[in-house]
Design a protein around this motif. Structure first.
Motif, PDB file in Angstrom:
ATOM      1  N   ILE A  31     -17.758  -8.293  68.342  1.00 48.77           N
ATOM      2  CA  ILE A  31     -16.885  -8.747  69.416  1.00 48.77           C
ATOM      3  C   ILE A  31     -16.031  -9.876  68.856  1.00 48.77           C
ATOM      4  CG2 ILE A  31     -16.781  -9.750  71.733  1.00 48.77           C
ATOM      5  CD1 ILE A  31     -18.070  -7.014  71.703  1.00 48.77           C
ATOM      6  N   ARG A  32     -14.728  -9.792  69.092  1.00 53.91           N
ATOM      7  CA  ARG A  32     -13.822 -10.856  68.655  1.00 53.91           C
ATOM      8  C   ARG A  32     -13.935 -11.983  69.669  1.00 53.91           C
ATOM      9  NH1 ARG A  32      -9.096 -10.459  65.521  1.00 53.91           N
ATOM     10  NH2 ARG A  32      -9.275  -8.208  65.637  1.00 53.91           N
ATOM     11  N   HIS A  33     -14.347 -13.155  69.202  1.00 53.92           N
ATOM     12  CA  HIS A  33     -14.479 -14.325  70.070  1.00 53.92           C
ATOM     13  C   HIS A  33     -13.278 -15.231  69.850  1.00 53.92           C
ATOM     14  CE1 HIS A  33     -18.524 -13.479  71.458  1.00 53.92           C
ATOM     15  NE2 HIS A  33     -18.851 -13.182  70.217  1.00 53.92           N
ATOM     16  N   GLY A  34     -12.554 -15.507  70.920  1.00 53.72           N
ATOM     17  CA  GLY A  34     -11.404 -16.393  70.819  1.00 53.72           C
ATOM     18  C   GLY A  34     -11.835 -17.829  70.620  1.00 53.72           C
ATOM     19  N   LEU A  94      -7.964  -2.618  66.132  1.00 54.53           N
ATOM     20  CA  LEU A  94      -9.066  -3.022  67.010  1.00 54.53           C
ATOM     21  C   LEU A  94      -8.748  -4.249  67.861  1.00 54.53           C
ATOM     22  CD1 LEU A  94     -12.033  -2.551  64.521  1.00 54.53           C
ATOM     23  CD2 LEU A  94     -11.507  -1.117  66.510  1.00 54.53           C
ATOM     24  N   GLU A  95      -7.718  -5.001  67.483  1.00 51.96           N
ATOM     25  CA  GLU A  95      -7.403  -6.246  68.178  1.00 51.96           C
ATOM     26  C   GLU A  95      -7.191  -6.086  69.686  1.00 51.96           C
ATOM     27  OE1 GLU A  95      -4.645 -10.215  67.700  1.00 51.96           O
ATOM     28  OE2 GLU A  95      -4.186  -8.447  66.505  1.00 51.96           O
ATOM     29  N   PRO A  96      -6.449  -5.081  70.177  1.00 51.40           N
ATOM     30  CA  PRO A  96      -6.300  -4.940  71.626  1.00 51.40           C
ATOM     31  C   PRO A  96      -7.623  -4.657  72.349  1.00 51.40           C
ATOM     32  CG  PRO A  96      -4.688  -3.585  70.467  1.00 51.40           C
ATOM     33  CD  PRO A  96      -5.622  -4.129  69.442  1.00 51.40           C
ATOM     34  N   LEU A  97      -8.617  -4.186  71.617  1.00 50.33           N
ATOM     35  CA  LEU A  97      -9.930  -3.906  72.203  1.00 50.33           C
ATOM     36  C   LEU A  97     -10.872  -5.101  72.114  1.00 50.33           C
ATOM     37  CD1 LEU A  97     -10.428  -0.353  70.681  1.00 50.33           C
ATOM     38  CD2 LEU A  97      -9.611  -0.920  72.975  1.00 50.33           C
ATOM     39  N   ASP A  98     -10.388  -6.225  71.576  1.00 51.82           N
ATOM     40  CA  ASP A  98     -11.185  -7.432  71.351  1.00 51.82           C
ATOM     41  C   ASP A  98     -12.379  -7.178  70.440  1.00 51.82           C
ATOM     42  OD1 ASP A  98      -9.572  -9.164  72.800  1.00 51.82           O
ATOM     43  OD2 ASP A  98     -10.621  -8.760  74.676  1.00 51.82           O
ATOM     44  N   LEU A  99     -12.181  -6.287  69.481  1.00 56.86           N
ATOM     45  CA  LEU A  99     -13.202  -6.003  68.478  1.00 56.86           C
ATOM     46  C   LEU A  99     -12.660  -6.360  67.103  1.00 56.86           C
ATOM     47  CD1 LEU A  99     -14.377  -2.497  69.742  1.00 56.86           C
ATOM     48  CD2 LEU A  99     -15.563  -4.672  70.046  1.00 56.86           C
ATOM     49  N   ILE A 100     -13.560  -6.591  66.176  1.00 57.80           N
ATOM     50  CA  ILE A 100     -13.183  -6.883  64.804  1.00 57.80           C
ATOM     51  C   ILE A 100     -14.161  -6.156  63.877  1.00 57.80           C
ATOM     52  CG2 ILE A 100     -14.558  -9.010  64.718  1.00 57.80           C
ATOM     53  CD1 ILE A 100     -12.317 -10.195  62.937  1.00 57.80           C
ATOM     54  N   ALA A 101     -13.641  -5.605  62.805  1.00 55.48           N
ATOM     55  CA  ALA A 101     -14.489  -4.937  61.808  1.00 55.48           C
ATOM     56  C   ALA A 101     -14.882  -5.955  60.752  1.00 55.48           C
ATOM     57  CB  ALA A 101     -13.750  -3.770  61.174  1.00 55.48           C
ATOM     58  N   ARG A 102     -16.141  -5.934  60.396  1.00 56.73           N
ATOM     59  CA  ARG A 102     -16.642  -6.810  59.346  1.00 56.73           C
ATOM     60  C   ARG A 102     -17.212  -5.933  58.244  1.00 56.73           C
ATOM     61  NH1 ARG A 102     -18.024 -12.339  62.033  1.00 56.73           N
ATOM     62  NH2 ARG A 102     -16.420 -12.160  63.593  1.00 56.73           N
ATOM     63  N   ALA A 103     -17.016  -6.347  57.017  1.00 62.16           N
ATOM     64  CA  ALA A 103     -17.480  -5.555  55.880  1.00 62.16           C
ATOM     65  C   ALA A 103     -18.492  -6.341  55.066  1.00 62.16           C
ATOM     66  CB  ALA A 103     -16.307  -5.167  54.997  1.00 62.16           C
ATOM     67  N   ASP A 104     -19.515  -5.651  54.669  1.00 62.89           N
ATOM     68  CA  ASP A 104     -20.488  -6.166  53.711  1.00 62.89           C
ATOM     69  C   ASP A 104     -20.379  -5.222  52.524  1.00 62.89           C
ATOM     70  OD1 ASP A 104     -22.660  -6.793  52.141  1.00 62.89           O
ATOM     71  OD2 ASP A 104     -24.064  -6.975  53.816  1.00 62.89           O
ATOM     72  N   GLU A 105     -19.468  -5.557  51.622  1.00 61.52           N
ATOM     73  CA  GLU A 105     -19.174  -4.670  50.502  1.00 61.52           C
ATOM     74  C   GLU A 105     -20.362  -4.526  49.558  1.00 61.52           C
ATOM     75  OE1 GLU A 105     -15.542  -6.002  48.744  1.00 61.52           O
ATOM     76  OE2 GLU A 105     -14.441  -5.800  50.629  1.00 61.52           O
ATOM     77  N   ILE A 106     -21.184  -5.537  49.463  1.00 62.28           N
ATOM     78  CA  ILE A 106     -22.332  -5.493  48.566  1.00 62.28           C
ATOM     79  C   ILE A 106     -23.335  -4.443  49.034  1.00 62.28           C
ATOM     80  CG2 ILE A 106     -24.310  -6.797  47.695  1.00 62.28           C
ATOM     81  CD1 ILE A 106     -22.467  -9.297  47.842  1.00 62.28           C
ATOM     82  N   ARG A 107     -23.573  -4.398  50.350  1.00 70.54           N
ATOM     83  CA  ARG A 107     -24.548  -3.450  50.893  1.00 70.54           C
ATOM     84  C   ARG A 107     -23.901  -2.146  51.358  1.00 70.54           C
ATOM     85  NH1 ARG A 107     -26.234  -8.573  53.028  1.00 70.54           N
ATOM     86  NH2 ARG A 107     -28.158  -9.206  52.027  1.00 70.54           N
ATOM     87  N   GLY A 108     -22.573  -2.069  51.297  1.00 71.11           N
ATOM     88  CA  GLY A 108     -21.886  -0.848  51.694  1.00 71.11           C
ATOM     89  C   GLY A 108     -21.847  -0.636  53.195  1.00 71.11           C
ATOM     90  N   LEU A 109     -21.684  -1.721  53.957  1.00 70.34           N
ATOM     91  CA  LEU A 109     -21.677  -1.646  55.417  1.00 70.34           C
ATOM     92  C   LEU A 109     -20.326  -2.061  55.984  1.00 70.34           C
ATOM     93  CD1 LEU A 109     -24.987  -3.513  56.305  1.00 70.34           C
ATOM     94  CD2 LEU A 109     -24.633  -1.054  56.313  1.00 70.34           C
ATOM     95  N   GLU A 120      -7.368  -4.933  57.125  1.00 69.04           N
ATOM     96  CA  GLU A 120      -6.336  -5.563  57.950  1.00 69.04           C
ATOM     97  C   GLU A 120      -5.767  -4.573  58.956  1.00 69.04           C
ATOM     98  OE1 GLU A 120      -3.364  -7.628  55.673  1.00 69.04           O
ATOM     99  OE2 GLU A 120      -4.891  -8.509  54.377  1.00 69.04           O
ATOM    100  N   ARG A 121      -5.478  -3.342  58.504  1.00 71.62           N
ATOM    101  CA  ARG A 121      -4.936  -2.329  59.421  1.00 71.62           C
ATOM    102  C   ARG A 121      -5.973  -1.942  60.469  1.00 71.62           C
ATOM    103  NH1 ARG A 121      -2.034   2.186  55.873  1.00 71.62           N
ATOM    104  NH2 ARG A 121      -4.125   2.957  56.148  1.00 71.62           N
ATOM    105  N   LEU A 122      -7.228  -1.821  60.068  1.00 72.98           N
ATOM    106  CA  LEU A 122      -8.284  -1.487  61.010  1.00 72.98           C
ATOM    107  C   LEU A 122      -8.431  -2.588  62.050  1.00 72.98           C
ATOM    108  CD1 LEU A 122     -10.635   0.273  61.969  1.00 72.98           C
ATOM    109  CD2 LEU A 122     -12.066  -0.847  60.248  1.00 72.98           C
ATOM    110  N   ASN A 123      -8.425  -3.843  61.625  1.00 74.52           N
ATOM    111  CA  ASN A 123      -8.561  -4.956  62.565  1.00 74.52           C
ATOM    112  C   ASN A 123      -7.342  -5.091  63.464  1.00 74.52           C
ATOM    113  OD1 ASN A 123     -11.196  -5.797  62.093  1.00 74.52           O
ATOM    114  ND2 ASN A 123     -10.584  -6.941  60.283  1.00 74.52           N
TER     115      ASN A 123
END
Length: 167
Positions: free
Chosen positions: A28-31, A8-23, A2-5
């Motif tokens: 790009i944040r799409h409105g 990143l919000e002013p940059l129109d980016l979003i972090a996504r996590a794949d916890e199973i694969r460790g990624l 949540e803090r990372l996103n």
């Protein structure tokens, strides 16, 4: 996340996590969720397209990756595939050039190009490459469905431009 996103919000980016694969990866944040995925641009992200042969190899590599995960369990290490196993897979779709050396060179060049995208490792001493887990997100069913939809739309547009019936 949540803090990372939030950062990143002013940059129109979003972090996504794949916890199973460790990624963790950026997207790009799409409105507008209904906006075409092909029409985006972002000042901090360079769009790189794959050619037909690269796309085909990504799909083949994803099959190997998914089969590996089914056998070893989701999130288990990196899947390995031998260059010699990929050559006949590509020949099914692209045909044979008549020269084994040419086929091997083509596969090695394609793998080197995909290495630049972070999808595979360099071939090891046994001419095997590691398929990196990010391939599961690049060539996921949603992206492949969108690609198929775009292809059908282009074929239909070209057919209507030439007065032919669409698919």
């Amino acid at each position: 996340m949540e803090r990372l996103n939030a950062t990143l919000e002013p940059l129109d980016l979003i972090a996504r996590a794949d916890e199973i694969r460790g990624l963790v990866f950026l997207a790009i944040r799409h409105g507008d969720a209904d906006a075409p995925q092909d029409d985006w641009s972002h000042p901090l992200v360079r769009k790189q397209r794959l050619n037909l042969e690269q796309t085909l190899l990504v799909a083949i590599l994803r099959q190997y990756f998914i089969a590996y995960e089914q056998d070893a369990g989701t999130g288990a290490g990196e899947a390995m595939v031998a260059v010699d196993e990929l050559i006949p897979q590509m020949q099914v779709y692209l045909g044979e050039s008549g020269s084994e050396a040419r086929e091997r060179t083509r596969i090695l060049q394609l793998l080197d190009q995909l290495k630049g995208h972070g999808l595979v490792s360099a071939p090891d001493s046994h001419e095997r490459v590691a398929i990196r887990p990010m391939i599961a997100h690049l060539a996921n069913p949603e992206n492949l469905t969108a690609l198929l939809y775009e292809l059908k739309a282009r074929v239909a547009a070209e057919s209507s431009d030439h007065g032919e019936s669409a698919l």
